[in-house]
Design a protein around this motif. Structure first.
Motif, PDB file in Angstrom:
ATOM      1  N   ILE A   1      29.655  77.093  39.311  1.00 37.20           N
ATOM      2  CA  ILE A   1      29.604  76.811  40.747  1.00 37.20           C
ATOM      3  C   ILE A   1      29.820  78.089  41.551  1.00 37.20           C
ATOM      4  O   ILE A   1      29.130  78.347  42.547  1.00 37.20           O
ATOM      5  N   GLN A   2      30.764  78.919  41.125  1.00 34.46           N
ATOM      6  CA  GLN A   2      31.019  80.168  41.845  1.00 34.46           C
ATOM      7  C   GLN A   2      29.859  81.152  41.716  1.00 34.46           C
ATOM      8  O   GLN A   2      29.547  81.878  42.664  1.00 34.46           O
ATOM      9  N   ASP A   3      29.208  81.178  40.548  1.00 34.00           N
ATOM     10  CA  ASP A   3      28.112  82.122  40.335  1.00 34.00           C
ATOM     11  C   ASP A   3      26.831  81.705  41.051  1.00 34.00           C
ATOM     12  O   ASP A   3      26.100  82.557  41.575  1.00 34.00           O
ATOM     13  N   LYS A   4      26.543  80.400  41.088  1.00 30.54           N
ATOM     14  CA  LYS A   4      25.262  79.956  41.645  1.00 30.54           C
ATOM     15  C   LYS A   4      25.324  79.658  43.135  1.00 30.54           C
ATOM     16  O   LYS A   4      24.397  79.983  43.876  1.00 30.54           O
ATOM     17  N   TYR A   5      26.414  79.053  43.570  1.00 35.27           N
ATOM     18  CA  TYR A   5      26.497  78.599  44.958  1.00 35.27           C
ATOM     19  C   TYR A   5      27.454  79.511  45.729  1.00 35.27           C
ATOM     20  O   TYR A   5      28.595  79.715  45.303  1.00 35.27           O
ATOM     21  N   SER A   6      27.013  80.024  46.819  1.00 34.58           N
ATOM     22  CA  SER A   6      27.828  80.974  47.581  1.00 34.58           C
ATOM     23  C   SER A   6      28.893  80.248  48.400  1.00 34.58           C
ATOM     24  O   SER A   6      28.720  79.100  48.815  1.00 34.58           O
ATOM     25  N   GLY A   7      30.006  80.949  48.601  1.00 34.82           N
ATOM     26  CA  GLY A   7      31.032  80.455  49.517  1.00 34.82           C
ATOM     27  C   GLY A   7      32.113  79.595  48.904  1.00 34.82           C
ATOM     28  O   GLY A   7      32.960  79.061  49.630  1.00 34.82           O
TER      29      GLY A   7
ATOM     30  N   LYS B   1      39.518  77.784  43.674  1.00 32.52           N
ATOM     31  CA  LYS B   1      40.158  76.479  43.872  1.00 32.52           C
ATOM     32  C   LYS B   1      39.122  75.418  44.238  1.00 32.52           C
ATOM     33  O   LYS B   1      39.129  74.312  43.685  1.00 32.52           O
ATOM     34  N   GLU B   2      38.215  75.747  45.151  1.00 33.15           N
ATOM     35  CA  GLU B   2      37.194  74.783  45.565  1.00 33.15           C
ATOM     36  C   GLU B   2      36.246  74.453  44.410  1.00 33.15           C
ATOM     37  O   GLU B   2      35.856  73.295  44.229  1.00 33.15           O
ATOM     38  N   ALA B   3      35.889  75.473  43.626  1.00 34.47           N
ATOM     39  CA  ALA B   3      35.017  75.239  42.479  1.00 34.47           C
ATOM     40  C   ALA B   3      35.691  74.324  41.454  1.00 34.47           C
ATOM     41  O   ALA B   3      35.047  73.460  40.852  1.00 34.47           O
ATOM     42  N   ALA B   4      37.001  74.515  41.259  1.00 34.23           N
ATOM     43  CA  ALA B   4      37.743  73.655  40.330  1.00 34.23           C
ATOM     44  C   ALA B   4      37.778  72.210  40.831  1.00 34.23           C
ATOM     45  O   ALA B   4      37.637  71.265  40.038  1.00 34.23           O
ATOM     46  N   TYR B   5      37.956  72.025  42.144  1.00 38.03           N
ATOM     47  CA  TYR B   5      37.953  70.670  42.707  1.00 38.03           C
ATOM     48  C   TYR B   5      36.604  69.997  42.478  1.00 38.03           C
ATOM     49  O   TYR B   5      36.526  68.805  42.127  1.00 38.03           O
ATOM     50  N   ILE B   6      35.511  70.739  42.702  1.00 40.73           N
ATOM     51  CA  ILE B   6      34.174  70.169  42.558  1.00 40.73           C
ATOM     52  C   ILE B   6      33.901  69.818  41.093  1.00 40.73           C
ATOM     53  O   ILE B   6      33.368  68.755  40.778  1.00 40.73           O
ATOM     54  N   ALA B   7      34.278  70.717  40.183  1.00 41.34           N
ATOM     55  CA  ALA B   7      34.108  70.432  38.759  1.00 41.34           C
ATOM     56  C   ALA B   7      34.923  69.206  38.356  1.00 41.34           C
ATOM     57  O   ALA B   7      34.480  68.375  37.554  1.00 41.34           O
ATOM     58  N   GLY B   8      36.116  69.078  38.916  1.00 43.91           N
ATOM     59  CA  GLY B   8      36.986  67.954  38.591  1.00 43.91           C
ATOM     60  C   GLY B   8      36.525  66.632  39.165  1.00 43.91           C
ATOM     61  O   GLY B   8      37.067  65.576  38.811  1.00 43.91           O
ATOM     62  N   ALA B   9      35.503  66.670  40.047  1.00 44.44           N
ATOM     63  CA  ALA B   9      34.993  65.420  40.627  1.00 44.44           C
ATOM     64  C   ALA B   9      34.413  64.505  39.559  1.00 44.44           C
ATOM     65  O   ALA B   9      34.329  63.287  39.760  1.00 44.44           O
ATOM     66  N   VAL B  10      33.978  65.065  38.435  1.00 46.29           N
ATOM     67  CA  VAL B  10      33.517  64.224  37.318  1.00 46.29           C
ATOM     68  C   VAL B  10      34.641  63.283  36.897  1.00 46.29           C
ATOM     69  O   VAL B  10      34.441  62.077  36.707  1.00 46.29           O
ATOM     70  N   TYR B  11      35.842  63.837  36.773  1.00 46.81           N
ATOM     71  CA  TYR B  11      36.995  63.032  36.377  1.00 46.81           C
ATOM     72  C   TYR B  11      37.507  62.176  37.533  1.00 46.81           C
ATOM     73  O   TYR B  11      38.042  61.087  37.307  1.00 46.81           O
ATOM     74  N   ASP B  12      37.367  62.664  38.765  1.00 47.05           N
ATOM     75  CA  ASP B  12      37.780  61.869  39.927  1.00 47.05           C
ATOM     76  C   ASP B  12      37.020  60.548  39.963  1.00 47.05           C
ATOM     77  O   ASP B  12      37.604  59.474  40.137  1.00 47.05           O
ATOM     78  N   SER B  13      35.709  60.640  39.815  1.00 45.63           N
ATOM     79  CA  SER B  13      34.872  59.436  39.836  1.00 45.63           C
ATOM     80  C   SER B  13      35.247  58.505  38.692  1.00 45.63           C
ATOM     81  O   SER B  13      35.341  57.282  38.867  1.00 45.63           O
TER      82      SER B  13
END
Length: 476
Positions: A271-277, A281-293
């Motif tokens: 996420i950090q390499d492909k998507y800017s900004g 911490k934010e990348a970890a939250y987004i990756a963890g959304a798999v487990y959130d769901s």
């Protein structure tokens, strides 16, 4: 007067402590994913920036290949150990399995944490040793956890119970993605890893509790002796009698998880390499959304599968619906949160439909062995996938080119297509052999003989040595 073990509340108390067995170990499992930058960071940062102008991150100095090896060794260990572990659990019982394997998880996580104190020659060997022991314990612990769940909820709220077990495990994963990076920033990597070890100790205390509850409950039901008798008669050669449906289900599980786990292991850096900004911490939250769901949906999906049945159909649908996820990640710049939430939804349906199907295809006495084989095949696939992903991403610790990330997503997409194929064949074979996987709940109860289809060869092969105790076990 009915004994406490015959009442609904008792099996749900057992379920609660059974769920807590893997809460801490699932938290520990993905700590490297959240702290990937630190694991692959420079051993020292003399200046605030490195030569290419990016910010220097001080860490353990692992290459992407060495980092992915931490996940691969976990998977390989599971692949080897869980086969024998499943057989031992069938032979020696749930109480032995739950105490022994939870203690291995504690020991492995402690050695992994200790390794962070040794930057240099001993770092990687110690970390791999820790992950090896941790994998030996955690993978086998999941087998005995599923075996306990299947015993107490067979013929009742089985998919719900499996869903709640997954939800508690994923709660550990979710909290890891939300809390670990903050904790590491404030207290450092070493204390973070030791904190994960303490959570594994919590799992060991739960293991003591659930073993006592299981022992007391089976005695109150008058089944303790029957279970022990069946366990003594479990034989290694029974494995060859496992049906085609069972093996198709196992490979369906393997191909599906080949897409999930390798992606999560590298998702934060992707996420950090492909998507800017996005910050770490934010990348970890987004990756963890798999487990959130998965955490939010697991119980509801379990209730739905219990009510509707059609487990084979759900297996196909969740595989098909996963295809767009890796397509979006590979070929578009659609916000990654959409893909990770989507993946979490399909993961929830897969877990609620695939794993609870195994008890429908094998007898209770050999369930541990069957679960062990299924976990072994799954982990072989995941381990090989982690290695392939490591080779695709290369050996450089700096920013990974987007074309390499795209190749990784295409590889995960191929695994998901394979899952669609095997799950489709599974449904065809199941339809020809009685349709046990796709019975609705009422039909499953009314046509119990169909559910027994794959268990009959196992029973008849050793009929002169076996009793009907498993029948009484299955009706509790």
């Amino acid at each position: 007067m009915a004994s406490p073990a015959e009442k609904a509340y008792y099996r749900f108390v057992v379920l609660f402590f059974n769920c807590m067995l893997t809460f801490g170990s699932y938290f520990c499992f993905d700590i490297p994913s959240v702290l990937q930058e630190q694991f692959q960071g420079n051993l020292t940062c003399l200046n605030s920036t490195v030569s290419n102008g990016t910010k220097c991150v001080e860490g353990l100095g692992l290459t992407p290949q060495e980092y992915n090896l931490l996940y691969a060794i976990y998977a390989w260990t599971n692949a080897v150990v869980v086969i024998m572990a499943g057989f031992l659990i069938d032979k020696l019982g749930n109480r032995f399995g739950v105490l022994f394997f939870s203690s291995l998880a504690v020991l492995g996580s402690a050695i992994f944490a200790l390794a962070s104190h040794f930057k240099g020659t001993y770092l990687l060997p110690l970390m791999l040793t820790g992950r090896l022991l941790f994998g030996s314990g955690n993978g086998s612990l999941t087998i005995v956890q599923n075996r306990i769940t299947a015993f107490w909820f067979r013929g009742k709220e089985l998919a719900l119970a499996f869903g709640l077990t997954l939800a508690f495990s994923r709660l550990g994963s979710v909290l890891n993605f939300f809390l670990t990076q903050r904790f590491e920033t404030q207290y450092g990597m070493q204390w973070t890893l030791w904190g994960g070890t303490l959570l594994c100790v919590l799992g060991f205390l739960s293991a003591i509790t659930v073993s006592v509850l299981d022992k007391v409950g089976t005695k109150q039901l008058g089944l303790d002796g029957a279970i022990q008798e069946e366990s003594r008669k479990v034989r290694v050669r029974d494995v060859r009698l496992l049906s085609l449906r069972y093996w198709l289900l196992v490979f369906t599980i393997m191909f599906f998880y080949n897409g999930i786990f390798p992606f999560i292991a590298d998702a934060s850096k992707f996420i950090q390499d492909k998507y800017s900004g996005y910050s770490q911490k934010e990348a970890a939250y987004i990756a963890g959304a798999v487990y959130d769901s998965s955490l939010v949906l697991s119980a509801a999906v379990g209730i739905l599968v219990d009510y509707v049945g059609l487990r084979g159909v759900f297996a196909v649908l969740c595989a098909v619906m996963t295809l767009p996820v890796f397509g979006l990640l590979a070929f578009t710049f659609v916000p990654p949160l959409i893909s990770t939430i989507w993946l979490g939804v399909t993961y929830s349906f897969a877990a609620a439909s695939m794993w609870p199907s195994i008890p429908l295809l094998v007898p209770q006495a050999t369930l541990g062995t069957a679960m062990g084989l299924a976990t072994s095949v799954q982990m072989i696939g995941v381990g090989v996938s982690n290695l392939i992903v490591g080779q695709i991403l290369g050996s450089k610790t700096s920013e990974i080119p987007l074309w390499r990330w795209q190749c990784m997503m295409i590889f995960l997409l191929i695994n998901t297509i394979s899952c669609v194929i095997t799950s489709t064949i599974l449904n065809i074979v199941d339809g020809k052999q009685g349709g046990a996987l796709n019975n609705t709940t009422k039909r499953s109860v009314d046509q119990n003989a169909d559910v027994q289809t794959d268990r009959e060869p196992l029973l008849s092969a050793g009929e002169e040595e076996r009793t009907n105790a498993s029948t009484s076990i299955n009706t509790t």
